[in-house]
Write a protein that holds these residues in place. Structure first.
Motif, PDB file in Angstrom:
ATOM      1  N   GLN A   1       9.959  -0.019  36.993  1.00  0.00           N
ATOM      2  CA  GLN A   1       8.811  -0.676  37.626  1.00  0.00           C
ATOM      3  C   GLN A   1       9.196  -2.090  38.031  1.00  0.00           C
ATOM      4  O   GLN A   1       9.805  -2.818  37.260  1.00  0.00           O
ATOM      5  CB  GLN A   1       7.632  -0.710  36.659  1.00  0.00           C
ATOM      6  CG  GLN A   1       6.376  -1.315  37.255  1.00  0.00           C
ATOM      7  CD  GLN A   1       5.223  -1.335  36.263  1.00  0.00           C
ATOM      8  OE1 GLN A   1       5.382  -0.956  35.108  1.00  0.00           O
ATOM      9  NE2 GLN A   1       4.075  -1.777  36.715  1.00  0.00           N
ATOM     10  N   VAL A   2       8.849  -2.452  39.256  1.00  0.00           N
ATOM     11  CA  VAL A   2       9.142  -3.788  39.761  1.00  0.00           C
ATOM     12  C   VAL A   2       7.849  -4.576  39.754  1.00  0.00           C
ATOM     13  O   VAL A   2       6.818  -4.094  40.228  1.00  0.00           O
ATOM     14  CB  VAL A   2       9.719  -3.707  41.189  1.00  0.00           C
ATOM     15  CG1 VAL A   2      10.083  -5.086  41.676  1.00  0.00           C
ATOM     16  CG2 VAL A   2      10.941  -2.798  41.207  1.00  0.00           C
ATOM     17  N   GLN A   3       7.903  -5.777  39.228  1.00  0.00           N
ATOM     18  CA  GLN A   3       6.678  -6.553  39.125  1.00  0.00           C
ATOM     19  C   GLN A   3       6.964  -8.042  39.118  1.00  0.00           C
ATOM     20  O   GLN A   3       8.091  -8.470  38.904  1.00  0.00           O
ATOM     21  CB  GLN A   3       5.920  -6.185  37.854  1.00  0.00           C
ATOM     22  CG  GLN A   3       6.678  -6.464  36.574  1.00  0.00           C
ATOM     23  CD  GLN A   3       5.875  -6.089  35.327  1.00  0.00           C
ATOM     24  OE1 GLN A   3       4.703  -5.741  35.402  1.00  0.00           O
ATOM     25  NE2 GLN A   3       6.506  -6.163  34.179  1.00  0.00           N
ATOM     26  N   LEU A   4       5.907  -8.810  39.376  1.00  0.00           N
ATOM     27  CA  LEU A   4       5.940 -10.265  39.279  1.00  0.00           C
ATOM     28  C   LEU A   4       5.039 -10.680  38.125  1.00  0.00           C
ATOM     29  O   LEU A   4       3.913 -10.194  38.022  1.00  0.00           O
ATOM     30  CB  LEU A   4       5.436 -10.913  40.572  1.00  0.00           C
ATOM     31  CG  LEU A   4       6.195 -10.604  41.858  1.00  0.00           C
ATOM     32  CD1 LEU A   4       5.510 -11.295  43.035  1.00  0.00           C
ATOM     33  CD2 LEU A   4       7.640 -11.054  41.747  1.00  0.00           C
ATOM     34  N   VAL A   5       5.541 -11.569  37.297  1.00  0.00           N
ATOM     35  CA  VAL A   5       4.763 -12.061  36.162  1.00  0.00           C
ATOM     36  C   VAL A   5       4.713 -13.578  36.233  1.00  0.00           C
ATOM     37  O   VAL A   5       5.747 -14.243  36.213  1.00  0.00           O
ATOM     38  CB  VAL A   5       5.364 -11.609  34.827  1.00  0.00           C
ATOM     39  CG1 VAL A   5       4.550 -12.173  33.665  1.00  0.00           C
ATOM     40  CG2 VAL A   5       5.417 -10.088  34.761  1.00  0.00           C
ATOM     41  N   GLU A   6       3.485 -14.113  36.295  1.00  0.00           N
ATOM     42  CA  GLU A   6       3.279 -15.550  36.410  1.00  0.00           C
ATOM     43  C   GLU A   6       2.954 -16.153  35.052  1.00  0.00           C
ATOM     44  O   GLU A   6       2.431 -15.476  34.161  1.00  0.00           O
ATOM     45  CB  GLU A   6       2.126 -15.841  37.365  1.00  0.00           C
ATOM     46  CG  GLU A   6       2.299 -15.316  38.758  1.00  0.00           C
ATOM     47  CD  GLU A   6       1.084 -14.592  39.254  1.00  0.00           C
ATOM     48  OE1 GLU A   6       0.912 -14.490  40.481  1.00  0.00           O
ATOM     49  OE2 GLU A   6       0.295 -14.118  38.418  1.00  0.00           O
ATOM     50  N   ALA A  24      10.385 -12.223  38.896  1.00  0.00           N
ATOM     51  CA  ALA A  24      10.440 -10.859  39.421  1.00  0.00           C
ATOM     52  C   ALA A  24      11.345 -10.048  38.512  1.00  0.00           C
ATOM     53  O   ALA A  24      12.483 -10.437  38.240  1.00  0.00           O
ATOM     54  CB  ALA A  24      10.978 -10.855  40.844  1.00  0.00           C
ATOM     55  N   SER A  25      10.831  -8.911  38.035  1.00  0.00           N
ATOM     56  CA  SER A  25      11.613  -8.105  37.093  1.00  0.00           C
ATOM     57  C   SER A  25      11.573  -6.640  37.490  1.00  0.00           C
ATOM     58  O   SER A  25      10.697  -6.196  38.223  1.00  0.00           O
ATOM     59  CB  SER A  25      11.077  -8.280  35.671  1.00  0.00           C
ATOM     60  OG  SER A  25       9.751  -7.795  35.585  1.00  0.00           O
ATOM     61  N   GLY A  26      12.533  -5.888  36.954  1.00  0.00           N
ATOM     62  CA  GLY A  26      12.609  -4.461  37.246  1.00  0.00           C
ATOM     63  C   GLY A  26      13.886  -4.136  37.986  1.00  0.00           C
ATOM     64  O   GLY A  26      14.858  -4.883  37.954  1.00  0.00           O
ATOM     65  N   SER A  27      13.883  -3.007  38.683  1.00  0.00           N
ATOM     66  CA  SER A  27      15.064  -2.524  39.399  1.00  0.00           C
ATOM     67  C   SER A  27      15.182  -3.232  40.744  1.00  0.00           C
ATOM     68  O   SER A  27      14.871  -2.688  41.794  1.00  0.00           O
ATOM     69  CB  SER A  27      14.968  -1.014  39.590  1.00  0.00           C
ATOM     70  OG  SER A  27      14.882  -0.356  38.340  1.00  0.00           O
ATOM     71  N   THR A 101      14.539  -3.103  46.296  1.00  0.00           N
ATOM     72  CA  THR A 101      14.842  -2.451  45.024  1.00  0.00           C
ATOM     73  C   THR A 101      16.255  -1.899  45.041  1.00  0.00           C
ATOM     74  O   THR A 101      16.886  -1.777  46.089  1.00  0.00           O
ATOM     75  CB  THR A 101      13.869  -1.298  44.760  1.00  0.00           C
ATOM     76  OG1 THR A 101      14.085  -0.281  45.746  1.00  0.00           O
ATOM     77  CG2 THR A 101      12.434  -1.776  44.819  1.00  0.00           C
ATOM     78  N   THR A 102      16.741  -1.542  43.863  1.00  0.00           N
ATOM     79  CA  THR A 102      18.010  -0.822  43.774  1.00  0.00           C
ATOM     80  C   THR A 102      17.826   0.591  44.319  1.00  0.00           C
ATOM     81  O   THR A 102      16.711   0.983  44.660  1.00  0.00           O
ATOM     82  CB  THR A 102      18.505  -0.786  42.330  1.00  0.00           C
ATOM     83  OG1 THR A 102      17.481  -0.240  41.489  1.00  0.00           O
ATOM     84  CG2 THR A 102      18.839  -2.193  41.835  1.00  0.00           C
ATOM     85  N   LEU A 103      18.923   1.355  44.370  1.00  0.00           N
ATOM     86  CA  LEU A 103      18.869   2.679  44.961  1.00  0.00           C
ATOM     87  C   LEU A 103      17.740   3.543  44.395  1.00  0.00           C
ATOM     88  O   LEU A 103      17.575   3.592  43.170  1.00  0.00           O
ATOM     89  CB  LEU A 103      20.209   3.407  44.751  1.00  0.00           C
ATOM     90  CG  LEU A 103      21.370   2.899  45.598  1.00  0.00           C
ATOM     91  CD1 LEU A 103      22.662   3.557  45.163  1.00  0.00           C
ATOM     92  CD2 LEU A 103      21.099   3.165  47.075  1.00  0.00           C
ATOM     93  N   PRO A 104      16.998   4.240  45.225  1.00  0.00           N
ATOM     94  CA  PRO A 104      17.042   4.189  46.701  1.00  0.00           C
ATOM     95  C   PRO A 104      16.435   2.876  47.205  1.00  0.00           C
ATOM     96  O   PRO A 104      15.370   2.476  46.754  1.00  0.00           O
ATOM     97  CB  PRO A 104      16.165   5.389  47.107  1.00  0.00           C
ATOM     98  CG  PRO A 104      15.198   5.526  45.981  1.00  0.00           C
ATOM     99  CD  PRO A 104      15.944   5.140  44.733  1.00  0.00           C
ATOM    100  N   TYR A 105      17.134   2.228  48.114  1.00  0.00           N
ATOM    101  CA  TYR A 105      16.682   0.918  48.583  1.00  0.00           C
ATOM    102  C   TYR A 105      15.313   1.018  49.234  1.00  0.00           C
ATOM    103  O   TYR A 105      15.081   1.818  50.131  1.00  0.00           O
ATOM    104  CB  TYR A 105      17.689   0.351  49.590  1.00  0.00           C
ATOM    105  CG  TYR A 105      19.036   0.056  48.999  1.00  0.00           C
ATOM    106  CD1 TYR A 105      20.184   0.662  49.515  1.00  0.00           C
ATOM    107  CD2 TYR A 105      19.189  -0.811  47.931  1.00  0.00           C
ATOM    108  CE1 TYR A 105      21.431   0.399  48.977  1.00  0.00           C
ATOM    109  CE2 TYR A 105      20.424  -1.077  47.387  1.00  0.00           C
ATOM    110  CZ  TYR A 105      21.542  -0.467  47.909  1.00  0.00           C
ATOM    111  OH  TYR A 105      22.771  -0.727  47.377  1.00  0.00           O
TER     112      TYR A 105
END
Length: 121
Positions: A1-6, A24-27, A101-105
Motif C-alpha cells: 500500500q502506498v500512502q502519505l502520512v502527515e 510517502a511510504s510503500g512500494s 510505484t514499483t513494478l508494475p509501474y
C-alpha cells in the motif's frame, strides 16, 4: 500500500511557528512533485506550496516570505516550515504527491489524511 502520512499540526499563537512533515511510504519507485494544500472551514481547498523533485518551490502569494517548503528525496519526505503564523492560516493542511510505484509501474496522485493547524489571535 502506498500512502502519505502527515504530522506536525497543532495549536499555536499568532506569530508563532509550526513545521509540518509528510512521508510517502510503500512500494515507491520515485516521487515527483510534492506539495501542501489547505482547507479552512467553509472554504475550498487551496494550494499552499509545491516543490519539484529537483527542489524548485512555488508558493501562493499569501504565504510568501513566511512559509518554506523543502524535501528530502532520500526519505521521500516533504516539509512545510510555517513562520509568522496568522489566524487566517487556520485550516486542515493536506500533503499531496505524484508517485510512481514499483513494478508494475503505476502513476498515482496521493493525498494525506490531513493535519489541523489552528492559529489563535
Amino acid at each position: 500500500q502506498v500512502q502519505l502520512v502527515e504530522s506536525g499540526g497543532g495549536l499555536v499563537q499568532a506569530g508563532g511557528s509550526l513545521r509540518l512533515s509528510c512521508v510517502a511510504s510503500g512500494s515507491i519507485f520515485s516521487v515527483n512533485a510534492m506539495g501542501w494544500y489547505r482547507q479552512a472551514p467553509g472554504k475550498q481547498r487551496e494550494l499552499v506550496a509545491t516543490v519539484t523533485r529537483g527542489g524548485i518551490p512555488n508558493y501562493t502569494d499569501s504565504v510568501k516570505g513566511r512559509f518554506t517548503i523543502s524535501r528530502d528525496n532520500a526519505k521521500n519526505t516533504v516539509y512545510l516550515q510555517m513562520n509568522s503564523l496568522k489566524p487566517e492560516d487556520t485550516a486542515v493542511y493536506y500533503c499531496n504527491a505524484g508517485v510512481i510505484t514499483t513494478l508494475p509501474y503505476r502513476s498515482l496522485e496521493l493525498w494525506g489524511q490531513g493535519t489541523l493547524v489552528t492559529v489563535s489571535s
